[in-house]
Each structure stands twice: as structure tokens, then as C-alpha cells.
Scaffold this motif. Structure first.
Motif, PDB file in Angstrom:
ATOM      1  N   TYR A  39       0.857  -1.190   0.000  1.00 46.13           N
ATOM      2  CA  TYR A  39       0.000   0.000   0.000  1.00 46.13           C
ATOM      3  C   TYR A  39       0.885   1.229   0.000  1.00 46.13           C
ATOM      4  O   TYR A  39       2.048   1.191   0.483  1.00 46.13           O
ATOM      5  CB  TYR A  39      -0.922   0.035   1.227  1.00 46.13           C
ATOM      6  CG  TYR A  39      -1.882  -1.126   1.317  1.00 46.13           C
ATOM      7  CD1 TYR A  39      -3.147  -1.037   0.738  1.00 46.13           C
ATOM      8  CD2 TYR A  39      -1.531  -2.288   1.978  1.00 46.13           C
ATOM      9  CE1 TYR A  39      -4.036  -2.098   0.826  1.00 46.13           C
ATOM     10  CE2 TYR A  39      -2.422  -3.353   2.068  1.00 46.13           C
ATOM     11  CZ  TYR A  39      -3.673  -3.254   1.497  1.00 46.13           C
ATOM     12  OH  TYR A  39      -4.552  -4.301   1.579  1.00 46.13           O
ATOM     13  N   THR A 123      -8.978  -1.343  -2.209  1.00 46.20           N
ATOM     14  CA  THR A 123      -8.395  -1.877  -3.439  1.00 46.20           C
ATOM     15  C   THR A 123      -8.401  -0.785  -4.504  1.00 46.20           C
ATOM     16  O   THR A 123      -9.061   0.245  -4.369  1.00 46.20           O
ATOM     17  CB  THR A 123      -9.205  -3.087  -3.946  1.00 46.20           C
ATOM     18  OG1 THR A 123     -10.563  -2.694  -4.142  1.00 46.20           O
ATOM     19  CG2 THR A 123      -9.159  -4.240  -2.940  1.00 46.20           C
ATOM     20  N   CYS A 124      -7.684  -1.043  -5.563  1.00 43.29           N
ATOM     21  CA  CYS A 124      -7.674  -0.128  -6.694  1.00 43.29           C
ATOM     22  C   CYS A 124      -8.871  -0.434  -7.591  1.00 43.29           C
ATOM     23  O   CYS A 124      -9.188  -1.613  -7.829  1.00 43.29           O
ATOM     24  CB  CYS A 124      -6.382  -0.288  -7.504  1.00 43.29           C
ATOM     25  SG  CYS A 124      -4.927   0.389  -6.672  1.00 43.29           S
ATOM     26  N   PRO A 128      -8.297   2.876 -12.423  1.00 37.54           N
ATOM     27  CA  PRO A 128      -7.876   3.819 -11.374  1.00 37.54           C
ATOM     28  C   PRO A 128      -7.510   5.174 -11.956  1.00 37.54           C
ATOM     29  O   PRO A 128      -6.985   5.276 -13.065  1.00 37.54           O
ATOM     30  CB  PRO A 128      -6.663   3.125 -10.759  1.00 37.54           C
ATOM     31  CG  PRO A 128      -6.124   2.261 -11.839  1.00 37.54           C
ATOM     32  CD  PRO A 128      -7.320   1.792 -12.625  1.00 37.54           C
ATOM     33  N   ASP A 132      -6.343   7.907  -7.169  1.00 36.67           N
ATOM     34  CA  ASP A 132      -6.710   6.678  -6.468  1.00 36.67           C
ATOM     35  C   ASP A 132      -5.507   5.759  -6.287  1.00 36.67           C
ATOM     36  O   ASP A 132      -5.184   5.364  -5.168  1.00 36.67           O
ATOM     37  CB  ASP A 132      -7.818   5.950  -7.243  1.00 36.67           C
ATOM     38  CG  ASP A 132      -9.124   6.738  -7.229  1.00 36.67           C
ATOM     39  OD1 ASP A 132      -9.326   7.531  -6.285  1.00 36.67           O
ATOM     40  OD2 ASP A 132      -9.926   6.574  -8.166  1.00 36.67           O
ATOM     41  N   CYS A 133      -4.882   5.416  -7.344  1.00 38.69           N
ATOM     42  CA  CYS A 133      -3.730   4.504  -7.283  1.00 38.69           C
ATOM     43  C   CYS A 133      -2.637   5.038  -8.213  1.00 38.69           C
ATOM     44  O   CYS A 133      -2.439   4.520  -9.330  1.00 38.69           O
ATOM     45  CB  CYS A 133      -4.120   3.086  -7.695  1.00 38.69           C
ATOM     46  SG  CYS A 133      -5.366   2.325  -6.624  1.00 38.69           S
ATOM     47  N   PRO A 138      -3.085   0.213  -3.841  1.00 41.81           N
ATOM     48  CA  PRO A 138      -4.080   1.003  -3.110  1.00 41.81           C
ATOM     49  C   PRO A 138      -3.425   2.017  -2.177  1.00 41.81           C
ATOM     50  O   PRO A 138      -2.288   1.848  -1.739  1.00 41.81           O
ATOM     51  CB  PRO A 138      -4.867  -0.053  -2.323  1.00 41.81           C
ATOM     52  CG  PRO A 138      -4.625  -1.338  -3.050  1.00 41.81           C
ATOM     53  CD  PRO A 138      -3.240  -1.235  -3.614  1.00 41.81           C
TER      54      PRO A 138
END
Length: 321
Positions: A39, A123-124, A128, A132-133, A138
Motif C-alpha cells: 500500500y 483496493t484499486c 484507477p 486513487d492509485c 491502493p
């Protein structure tokens, strides 16, 4: 020549065995170890005391370690920290990350908490966005911890402390100290005066308490009087007002009847005033004349007798001397 060939063969066999042993060791390690997830965390604060290999805990339980620390190229205000945690760590929606210190050693760690039962995992999405990612893993949101809050508010705290120090210095000048001393002295005098007047104040308070009690009794009596007045108004005045209204209505009806009678008698009254009254006046005058005549006759009868009404008055006889 044969001895040299044997050494090469032996060396090759040893290298093959070492390679097989290394592969077997890695395989065993993978079997004995647990899978992990990665992460990213973006801290908008200093990450002093945090380094590669620093511990990552979830609610105080060791769950992984820091793999990478770097400035975020998109915004240098943020520090990107890549962490790796065990696969069974419940990194769910609502989980936040903070930096916390470990004792007084100056070493820091990443602390995760805030998982909610039944919440989905972080989660992504399938497509994405850069927020977000941004690096394909994530992102765990941050929460400002105690250490971060102190570090971020340290400049403001120092500035306020400096301002407070300057104000205290100005407040405690010689002039203000003399003023404060005078205020304290006056306060002591006032306290002594109040202490000397303690009995009088107590008596005044007692009288005030009595006055308040009497005022309460008077208010209660006024309330009772108001209730009595309301009862009297309800029992006596209202029936009297009803009778008065009836009397007024009857008087109004009588007045209407009298007005109607007057309207009906008005022609006769006009004839009486124009014809009968003049005739009555003439009759009165005639009666007055007749009365005067009757008075003359009665006076004459009294003086001359009843014969005076028949003939003339006889003159007396004249006798000579």
C-alpha cells in the motif's frame, strides 16, 4: 590432464548442488512464509524517525514493514511511504495511517487502525485515476497523529509563546507592578471593610430575606384576590350585565313603539294645534268676558237688590226747606 578434468567435474557438481539448495531454500521459505500486500501512504508532514524496514503495526500488532520512502513527484509537500503488510491484515474502508514514535529512541513506525467490521477492503478500481492509485497499489488515507500534530503546530506554538512572553513582559513593567500593588492594597482594604461590616451585612440579608418572603405572601394573596374577583365577575356581574342588556333591549323596543305612536298621532296633533287651540283660546276670552259680566250683575244685586235687574233705579223724592 585427467586430474584437471576431475576438478572441473567436481566443481560443476558442487555448483549444481548449491543452486539446487538455494532454490530449495527459497521454496521452503515461501512455503513457510505468508503472502503480503503493498500500500502507499502520502503523509503531508515530516516523517522523521521513519526509514526502510521500520515496523508497521495494526492496532498495535506488528503487521509489516516500510519498503520505500520518497517525495511525491506530483506534489513535493507529500512524502510517499510504501508499506508491505501481511495478507491477513484487515486493511478495510475506514482504515487510516499515522506516524507514531517508539518510546524515547527517536524511532518512528507506521500505525494502522480504524477497520470496521463488514467494510470492503481498500483496493484499486478497475480503471484507477491518478489520485486513487498513482503507483498501481491502493492508497491508505492518513490521520494526523499526536506526533504529527505537535510537529505541524510547533511553529504556531512557538510564535504564540513568544507573543505571550512579550505581553507578560509589558504587563509586568514597573508602572504596572505599582498599579497591581495598589489594586491588591485596595482589595485588602475592601475585604477588611466587608469583614468589619459583616454583622450589618448579615442583618441586611436577613431583612432582605424577610422582605422577599413578605413579597411572596403578598403575591400569593393578590393571586387569591384575583381568583375571587374572577369568581365574582363570573357569578354576579355577568348575570347583572345580562339583565341590563335585556332591559336595554326592552327600552329600545318601547322607544320604537312610542316613535311609531307619535308618527301615527302626528296628523291629529297638527289639526289640534291649528284649529282646536285657537277656538279654545276664543272660548276662554268669551268666558272671561262673561265672567266679568256676571261679576258686575252680582255686584249690582248686592248693592241694589234684585229689583235693579227688572226696572230703572228710582230717584229719591225732593223735599224743600
Amino acid at each position: 590432464m585427467e586430474t584437471r578434468s576431475n576438478h572441473v567435474l567436481v566443481g560443476a557438481v558442487v555448483l549444481i548442488l548449491l543452486a539446487v539448495l538455494a532454490i530449495f531454500t527459497v521454496w521452503i521459505a515461501r512455503l513457510g512464509g505468508t503472502a503480503s500486500k503493498e500500500y502507499d501512504i502520502f503523509f503531508k508532514q515530516s516523517v522523521d524517525g521513519l526509514a526502510k524496514g521500520s515496523a508497521v503495526t495494526f492496532s498495535g500488532v506488528p503487521s509489516g514493514q516500510v519498503k520505500d520512502i520518497a517525495l511525491w513527484r506530483n506534489d513535493p509537500q507529500f512524502v510517499r511511504v510504501r508499506i508491505s503488510v501481511n495478507d491477513d491484515t484487515p486493511v478495510l474502508q475506514g482504515t487510516t495511517a499515522t506516524i507514531s514514535g517508539v518510546g524515547f529512541t527517536g524511532v518512528s513506525q507506521v500505525s494502522l487502525d480504524g477497520a470496521r467490521k463488514g467494510a470492503p477492503s481498500i483496493t484499486c478500481p478497475d480503471q484507477p485515476s491518478p489520485n486513487d492509485c498513482p503507483y498501481g497499489v491502493p492508497v491508505i488515507p492518513t490521520k494526523q497523529g499526536g506526533l504529527g500534530a505537535i510537529l505541524n503546530s510547533a511553529p504556531q506554538l512557538l510564535e504564540r509563546l513568544s507573543t505571550l512572553t512579550e505581553r507578560l513582559t509589558g504587563l509586568l513593567s514597573d508602572r504596572n507592578q505599582a498599579s497591581i500593588a495598589g489594586i491588591l492594597e485596595n482589595t485588602n482594604r475592601l475585604s477588611d471593610a466587608l469583614a468589619d461590616r459583616g454583622p450589618e451585612i448579615a442583618a441586611t440579608l436577613a431583612q432582605t430575606r424577610i422582605a422577599i418572603q413578605q413579597a411572596g405572601d403578598a403575591a400569593q394573596q393578590i393571586g387569591q384576590l384575583a381568583q375571587t374577583t374572577n369568581g365574582v365577575l363570573a357569578d354576579d356581574v355577568k348575570p347583572a350585565m345580562q339583565n341590563l342588556n335585556k332591559a336595554i333591549a326592552s327600552a329600545q323596543q318601547s322607544a320604537d313603539t312610542l316613535n311609531a305612536a307619535i308618527q301615527d298621532a302626528r296628523p291629529g296633533l297638527q289639526a289640534f294645534s291649528k284649529q282646536t287651540i285657537p277656538e279654545v283660546g276664543q272660548l276662554v276670552r268669551d268666558l272671561r268676558v262673561m265672567s266679568q259680566s256676571l261679576s258686575s250683575v252680582a255686584e249690582k244685586v248686592d248693592q241694589q237688590g234684585a229689583g235693579s235687574l227688572i226696572g230703572q233705579q228710582k230717584l229719591p223724592d225732593y223735599k224743600g226747606k
